[in-house]
Design a protein around this motif. Structure first.
Motif, PDB file in Angstrom:
ATOM      1  N   ILE A  30       0.829  -1.245   0.097  1.00 57.94           N
ATOM      2  CA  ILE A  30       0.112   0.081   0.146  1.00 57.94           C
ATOM      3  C   ILE A  30       0.900   1.305  -0.112  1.00 57.94           C
ATOM      4  N   ARG A  31       1.933   1.147   0.526  1.00 59.54           N
ATOM      5  CA  ARG A  31       2.897   2.364   0.593  1.00 59.54           C
ATOM      6  C   ARG A  31       3.491   2.722  -0.761  1.00 59.54           C
ATOM      7  N   PHE A  32       3.899   1.566  -1.423  1.00 52.74           N
ATOM      8  CA  PHE A  32       4.272   1.757  -2.673  1.00 52.74           C
ATOM      9  C   PHE A  32       3.244   1.941  -3.895  1.00 52.74           C
ATOM     10  N   ILE A  33       1.977   1.702  -3.553  1.00 53.62           N
ATOM     11  CA  ILE A  33       0.783   2.002  -4.403  1.00 53.62           C
ATOM     12  C   ILE A  33       0.764   3.631  -4.278  1.00 53.62           C
ATOM     13  N   MET A  34       1.017   4.204  -3.077  1.00 50.32           N
ATOM     14  CA  MET A  34       0.743   5.756  -2.931  1.00 50.32           C
ATOM     15  C   MET A  34       1.875   6.614  -3.689  1.00 50.32           C
ATOM     16  N   VAL A  35       2.806   5.711  -3.963  1.00 54.93           N
ATOM     17  CA  VAL A  35       3.767   6.707  -4.713  1.00 54.93           C
ATOM     18  C   VAL A  35       4.106   6.106  -6.369  1.00 54.93           C
ATOM     19  N   GLU A  36       3.146   5.279  -6.513  1.00 55.99           N
ATOM     20  CA  GLU A  36       2.890   4.773  -8.042  1.00 55.99           C
ATOM     21  C   GLU A  36       3.926   3.831  -8.440  1.00 55.99           C
ATOM     22  N   PHE A  90      -7.293   0.039  -8.440  1.00 58.22           N
ATOM     23  CA  PHE A  90      -7.863   1.570  -8.397  1.00 58.22           C
ATOM     24  C   PHE A  90      -6.717   2.564  -8.940  1.00 58.22           C
ATOM     25  N   GLN A  91      -5.807   2.507  -8.334  1.00 51.42           N
ATOM     26  CA  GLN A  91      -4.763   3.457  -8.692  1.00 51.42           C
ATOM     27  C   GLN A  91      -4.330   3.494 -10.239  1.00 51.42           C
ATOM     28  N   TYR A  92      -3.949   2.203 -10.386  1.00 49.90           N
ATOM     29  CA  TYR A  92      -3.325   1.885 -11.620  1.00 49.90           C
ATOM     30  C   TYR A  92      -4.310   2.230 -13.012  1.00 49.90           C
ATOM     31  N   ALA A  93      -5.498   1.749 -12.798  1.00 49.06           N
ATOM     32  CA  ALA A  93      -6.422   1.919 -14.016  1.00 49.06           C
ATOM     33  C   ALA A  93      -7.743   2.602 -13.843  1.00 49.06           C
ATOM     34  N   LEU A  94      -8.123   2.793 -12.773  1.00 49.04           N
ATOM     35  CA  LEU A  94      -9.371   3.310 -12.489  1.00 49.04           C
ATOM     36  C   LEU A  94      -9.400   4.849 -11.835  1.00 49.04           C
ATOM     37  N   ALA A  95      -8.739   5.100 -11.188  1.00 50.17           N
ATOM     38  CA  ALA A  95      -8.661   6.595 -10.271  1.00 50.17           C
ATOM     39  C   ALA A  95      -8.991   7.772 -11.765  1.00 50.17           C
ATOM     40  N   GLY A  96      -8.253   7.620 -12.588  1.00 49.08           N
ATOM     41  CA  GLY A  96      -8.250   8.794 -13.585  1.00 49.08           C
ATOM     42  C   GLY A  96      -9.401   8.603 -14.562  1.00 49.08           C
ATOM     43  N   THR A  97     -10.552   7.820 -14.245  1.00 51.73           N
ATOM     44  CA  THR A  97     -11.619   7.858 -15.095  1.00 51.73           C
ATOM     45  C   THR A  97     -12.881   8.262 -14.304  1.00 51.73           C
ATOM     46  N   TYR A  98     -13.965   7.501 -14.537  1.00 55.51           N
ATOM     47  CA  TYR A  98     -15.272   7.824 -13.757  1.00 55.51           C
ATOM     48  C   TYR A  98     -15.083   7.592 -12.283  1.00 55.51           C
ATOM     49  N   SER A  99     -15.697   8.443 -11.465  1.00 52.10           N
ATOM     50  CA  SER A  99     -15.567   8.305 -10.071  1.00 52.10           C
ATOM     51  C   SER A  99     -16.364   6.882  -9.637  1.00 52.10           C
ATOM     52  N   THR A 100     -17.324   6.782 -10.446  1.00 49.23           N
ATOM     53  CA  THR A 100     -18.025   5.490  -9.966  1.00 49.23           C
ATOM     54  C   THR A 100     -17.206   4.148 -10.225  1.00 49.23           C
ATOM     55  N   ASN A 101     -16.152   4.514 -10.689  1.00 51.44           N
ATOM     56  CA  ASN A 101     -15.250   3.082 -11.008  1.00 51.44           C
ATOM     57  C   ASN A 101     -14.610   2.513  -9.500  1.00 51.44           C
ATOM     58  N   TRP A 102     -14.982   3.503  -8.408  1.00 55.43           N
ATOM     59  CA  TRP A 102     -14.588   2.994  -7.095  1.00 55.43           C
ATOM     60  C   TRP A 102     -15.564   1.887  -6.514  1.00 55.43           C
ATOM     61  N   VAL A 103     -16.773   2.030  -7.089  1.00 54.21           N
ATOM     62  CA  VAL A 103     -17.849   0.926  -6.661  1.00 54.21           C
ATOM     63  C   VAL A 103     -17.105  -0.571  -7.168  1.00 54.21           C
TER      64      VAL A 103
END
Length: 244
Positions: A30-36, A90-103
């Motif tokens: 999770i720590r490395f996810i934060m720094v991409e 989420f951080q890799y593929a979903l965060a930059g698109t629709y906010s509903t992807n968090w579902v």
């Protein structure tokens, strides 16, 4: 001093130390996810999956099984194979698109939690007379492997999964639902290799080690595709029996 009040030998604590090592891997992912640094995060989740079950094996060999260790293992599995993969995808593929992807992430993570909760309450349930233990639903480490398969393929250069966020989100949610299903599936922990096949296991181990060192993401892609194929066969067989 009564035995129950004495300090436990360090050897008896070894299973819990292995569990905590896996938990540290998930937290560090999770720590490395934060720094991409998605590659390092994925490696840490794979490492946690590789040592999953080792704590139980050690506990049985040392006769050091305990309810505390079982609950610790379950909580560790939830973070390593429920929370961390969901955040990574989420951080890799979903965060930059629709906010509903968090579902999609919520579906996957909650399904992982429900799966582990169901496993906990059924862990010590007695089997009916003559019944054999049956593993149902995709196990949590297997779910993480399937969830990260498109990421493995991206890191290998086969496809850019981040270019298809909706498809990846649906894939993530479907994997979560498979974890909570009643479909009989294959668990690596249940594998038993005949002794007369030991030479094939040895050759396979050498090949895996070679790929692990030289083509890590290719190896993970092959593992993921193989497990996805086995899971699909389990689903097809289940549907055939259900219809019949």
């Amino acid at each position: 001093m009564p035995r129950s009040e004495r300090s436990l030998p360090l050897l008896m604590l070894l299973p819990n130390l292995v569990t905590i090592t896996g938990l540290c891997a998930g937290l560090t992912a999770i720590r490395f996810i934060m720094v991409e640094r998605y590659d390092i995060a994925a490696m840490l989740i794979v490492f946690a999956a590789a040592i999953d079950g080792l704590d139980g094996l050690i506990a049985r060999r040392l006769n050091a099984q305990s309810n505390f260790g079982a609950e610790l293992d379950s909580l560790s599995d939830f973070l390593n194979f429920g929370v961390a993969p969901g955040l990574l995808v989420f951080q890799y593929a979903l965060a930059g698109t629709y906010s509903t992807n968090w579902v999609f992430v919520l579906v996957y993570t909650i399904c992982g939690c429900l799966r582990l909760a169901r496993f906990n309450i059924n862990r010590d349930a007695p089997l009916p007379a003559g019944a054999k233990p049956q593993f149902t639903g995709v196990p949590a480490p297997g779910g993480a492997l399937l969830a990260l398969l498109p990421l493995f393929m991206s890191l290998q250069g086969i496809v850019d999964a981040s270019a298809f966020p909706l498809a990846y989100g649906i894939h993530l949610a479907v994997v979560g639902l498979l974890m909570t299903s009643r479909i009989p599936t294959l668990s690596p922990k249940a594998l038993r290799i005949p002794r007369d096949k030991a030479i094939f296991v040895l050759v396979g181990t050498v090949v895996v080690i070679g790929l692990l060192v030289t083509r890590f993401w290719l190896l993970m892609t092959l593992f993921g595709l193989a497990y996805a194929g086995v899971t699909m066969m389990s689903i097809v067989n289940y549907l055939r029996r259900w219809r019949g």
